[in-house]
Design an enzyme around this catalytic site. Structure first.
Site, short mmCIF file in Angstrom:
data_model
loop_
_atom_site.label_atom_id
_atom_site.label_comp_id
_atom_site.label_asym_id
_atom_site.label_seq_id
_atom_site.Cartn_x
_atom_site.Cartn_y
_atom_site.Cartn_z
N LYS A 21 55.55 8.87 -88.26
CA LYS A 21 55.58 10.12 -87.48
C LYS A 21 56.37 9.94 -86.18
O LYS A 21 56.80 10.90 -85.56
CB LYS A 21 54.15 10.55 -87.13
CG LYS A 21 53.27 10.87 -88.33
CD LYS A 21 51.96 11.52 -87.87
CE LYS A 21 50.94 11.59 -88.99
NZ LYS A 21 50.04 10.41 -89.02
N PHE A 74 55.56 -4.21 -87.09
CA PHE A 74 55.04 -5.59 -87.18
C PHE A 74 53.56 -5.57 -87.54
O PHE A 74 53.12 -6.31 -88.43
CB PHE A 74 55.30 -6.28 -85.83
CG PHE A 74 54.42 -7.47 -85.52
CD1 PHE A 74 54.33 -8.55 -86.40
CD2 PHE A 74 53.71 -7.52 -84.33
CE1 PHE A 74 53.53 -9.66 -86.09
CE2 PHE A 74 52.90 -8.62 -84.02
CZ PHE A 74 52.82 -9.69 -84.90
N ASP A 90 49.27 -6.06 -91.50
CA ASP A 90 47.97 -5.44 -91.82
C ASP A 90 47.88 -5.12 -93.32
O ASP A 90 46.85 -5.35 -93.95
CB ASP A 90 47.81 -4.16 -90.99
CG ASP A 90 46.41 -3.57 -91.09
OD1 ASP A 90 45.45 -4.28 -90.76
OD2 ASP A 90 46.27 -2.40 -91.50
N ASP A 143 45.02 -6.47 -95.86
CA ASP A 143 44.16 -5.54 -96.61
C ASP A 143 44.53 -5.45 -98.09
O ASP A 143 43.87 -4.76 -98.85
CB ASP A 143 44.27 -4.13 -96.01
CG ASP A 143 43.67 -4.05 -94.61
OD1 ASP A 143 42.95 -5.00 -94.23
OD2 ASP A 143 43.92 -3.06 -93.91
N ARG A 182 52.10 2.66 -98.26
CA ARG A 182 52.19 2.93 -96.83
C ARG A 182 53.25 4.00 -96.65
O ARG A 182 54.34 3.88 -97.17
CB ARG A 182 52.56 1.64 -96.09
CG ARG A 182 53.02 1.78 -94.67
CD ARG A 182 51.92 2.11 -93.71
NE ARG A 182 50.92 1.05 -93.59
CZ ARG A 182 49.80 1.19 -92.88
NH1 ARG A 182 49.55 2.33 -92.27
NH2 ARG A 182 48.91 0.20 -92.80
N ASP A 208 37.71 -6.19 -86.41
CA ASP A 208 37.68 -5.28 -87.57
C ASP A 208 37.60 -6.07 -88.88
O ASP A 208 36.80 -5.76 -89.76
CB ASP A 208 38.92 -4.40 -87.54
CG ASP A 208 38.82 -3.21 -88.48
OD1 ASP A 208 37.68 -2.84 -88.86
OD2 ASP A 208 39.86 -2.65 -88.84
N LYS A 244 42.15 -2.19 -81.00
CA LYS A 244 43.07 -2.12 -82.14
C LYS A 244 44.02 -0.92 -82.08
O LYS A 244 45.11 -0.96 -82.64
CB LYS A 244 42.26 -2.09 -83.45
CG LYS A 244 43.11 -2.32 -84.69
CD LYS A 244 42.29 -2.30 -85.95
CE LYS A 244 43.19 -2.16 -87.16
NZ LYS A 244 42.47 -2.15 -88.41
N PHE A 255 41.10 9.97 -80.22
CA PHE A 255 42.06 10.15 -81.31
C PHE A 255 41.59 9.45 -82.58
O PHE A 255 41.64 9.99 -83.67
CB PHE A 255 43.42 9.61 -80.86
CG PHE A 255 44.46 9.59 -81.95
CD1 PHE A 255 45.19 10.72 -82.26
CD2 PHE A 255 44.72 8.43 -82.68
CE1 PHE A 255 46.15 10.71 -83.27
CE2 PHE A 255 45.67 8.40 -83.69
CZ PHE A 255 46.39 9.55 -83.97
N ASP A 299 40.46 10.80 -86.23
CA ASP A 299 41.07 10.29 -87.45
C ASP A 299 40.00 9.92 -88.48
O ASP A 299 40.12 10.23 -89.66
CB ASP A 299 41.88 9.03 -87.11
CG ASP A 299 43.25 9.06 -87.74
OD1 ASP A 299 43.88 10.12 -87.75
OD2 ASP A 299 43.70 8.01 -88.22
N ASP A 300 38.95 9.23 -87.99
CA ASP A 300 37.84 8.84 -88.87
C ASP A 300 37.15 10.07 -89.45
O ASP A 300 36.80 10.10 -90.64
CB ASP A 300 36.81 8.02 -88.09
CG ASP A 300 37.31 6.63 -87.71
OD1 ASP A 300 38.42 6.26 -88.11
OD2 ASP A 300 36.57 5.92 -86.99
#
Length: 366
Positions: free
Chosen positions: A55, A95, A100, A104, A109, A171, A197, A243, A247-248
């Site tokens: 974005k 990066f 990440d 995971d 992505r 996390d 994070k 924010f 998002d969650d």
């Protein structure tokens, strides 16, 4: 409405044009080290696949903030420098995302396969992520070495990277995808993860870069006010936290049409605001349902958690959180002096910087 959309598209296009110049500069420097053609093409693919596709909110925030602080249209050189710092934030983001996704073992992505899943890339993506990070310091040195604030830029990127990595560590060990243990979760832990994070690099970093570029000194929030950077951080960290909570919540409550993806936080055992809020309010029976169903790769278990969220009134609790966060952040913004006394040409912190962030976020649906 369409003129607003056009203006946004034009702004993005102008910003994207700078990426092309910076990529070519990085590739020229790479080739000048005597690197072979196939390595240069590999580096080009790494940059093009991972840096420009998102974005771009973080990068554009640097440009927007410089414009607000200077209170005028930027010169060509000022725009280029602000956009360059914006693209350095996007390089940092790239990066983080490349590494990440490997941690995971993610699949996609930004609507395409994760970089490490491309044919022939695999664990080479580790080195590629390092190269994305180091491109930041090459560009900053090339263009800002003579500036009095050069060392502040370097230290800010280094400090922010370290903070983000700290958040990532908490996390990773709190919510591993393959081992569910809700006793490790709490709203306090969630807040710590989110601040380290997300908030520092997504909110404080772009604004602080713009402040340094505009020559804001460390004490000029007002003539005798607090340190401008400490004041900015005290507003931007809660903004970043809000924010991420949003998002969650949207991962649970937003439709794929709205948010552009299917929410997976429940199945992925994410240490999300929703589950932590549910844990804080759960009866022993509800807690048993969460323990048995959260983080399972099972659509029925996910449906049970969603039903429990509805039963517990997570939507209402989120509304209350959002209103509280908005009022708290507005209160913090109002601590910035409205008309600080300035010397001619001096730039000071403006409320508008923070209000523009808050306006973009408040009650967003995607």
């Amino acid at each position: 409405m369409s003129s607003k959309v056009d203006a946004k598209a034009q702004k993005r296009q102008k910003f994207e044009a700078v990426y092309g110049k910076l990529r070519d500069e990085l590739l020229e420097h790479f080739a000048a080290q005597g690197m072979p053609e196939d390595a240069k093409e590999w580096y080009r693919r790494n940059l093009d696949y991972n840096v420009p596709g998102g974005k771009l909110n973080r990068g554009l925030s640097v440009v927007d903030t410089v414009e607000i602080l200077k209170g005028r249209t930027l010169t060509e050189d000022e725009y280029f420098k602000a956009a360059l710092l914006g693209w350095c934030v996007e390089l940092l983001q790239a990066f983080f995302l490349v590494s990440d996704d490997m941690m995971d073992q993610s699949i996609t992505r930004r609507g395409q396969p994760c970089y490490f899943r491309l044919e022939g890339v695999n664990y080479n993506a580790i080195n590629d992520s390092f190269m994305l990070e180091m491109a930041i310091y090459h560009l900053v040195k090339s263009h800002f070495r003579a500036e009095p604030y050069y060392i502040h830029l370097v230290e800010l990127f280094l400090e922010t990277t370290y903070q983000t990595e700290m958040g990532q560590l908490i996390d990773l060990i709190t919510a591993p995808e393959d081992h569910v243990d809700l006793s490790k979760f709490s709203l306090k832990k969630h807040q710590l993860i989110v601040i380290y994070k997300t908030a520092y690099y997504s909110f404080y970093l772009p604004v602080a870069l713009a402040m340094y570029m505009c020559g804001i000194a460390h004490t000029s929030a007002g003539s005798s006010g607090p340190d401008a950077y400490a004041l900015a951080k005290s507003i931007l960290v809660p903004l970043g936290e809000y924010f991420q909570v949003q998002d969650d919540f949207l991962d649970f409550a937003g439709t794929p049409e709205q948010i552009g993806k299917v929410g997976t936080d429940i199945i992925d055992n994410k240490c999300s605001w929703c589950v932590n809020t549910a844990l804080a309010h759960a009866t022993p029976e509800q807690r048993a349902v969460l323990d048995a169903s959260y983080g399972r790769k099972d659509a029925q278990a996910e449906a049970r958690v969603k039903a429990l969220y509805e039963e517990m009134g997570i939507r209402k609790l989120y509304e209350e959180y959002e209103e509280g966060a908005y009022k708290r952040i507005m209160g913090l913004i109002e601590t910035i002096p409205e008309q600080p006394t300035t010397k001619p040409g001096e730039v000071t912190l403006k409320r508008e910087v923070f209000k523009s962030f808050l306006d973009k976020i408040y009650k967003r649906q995607k």
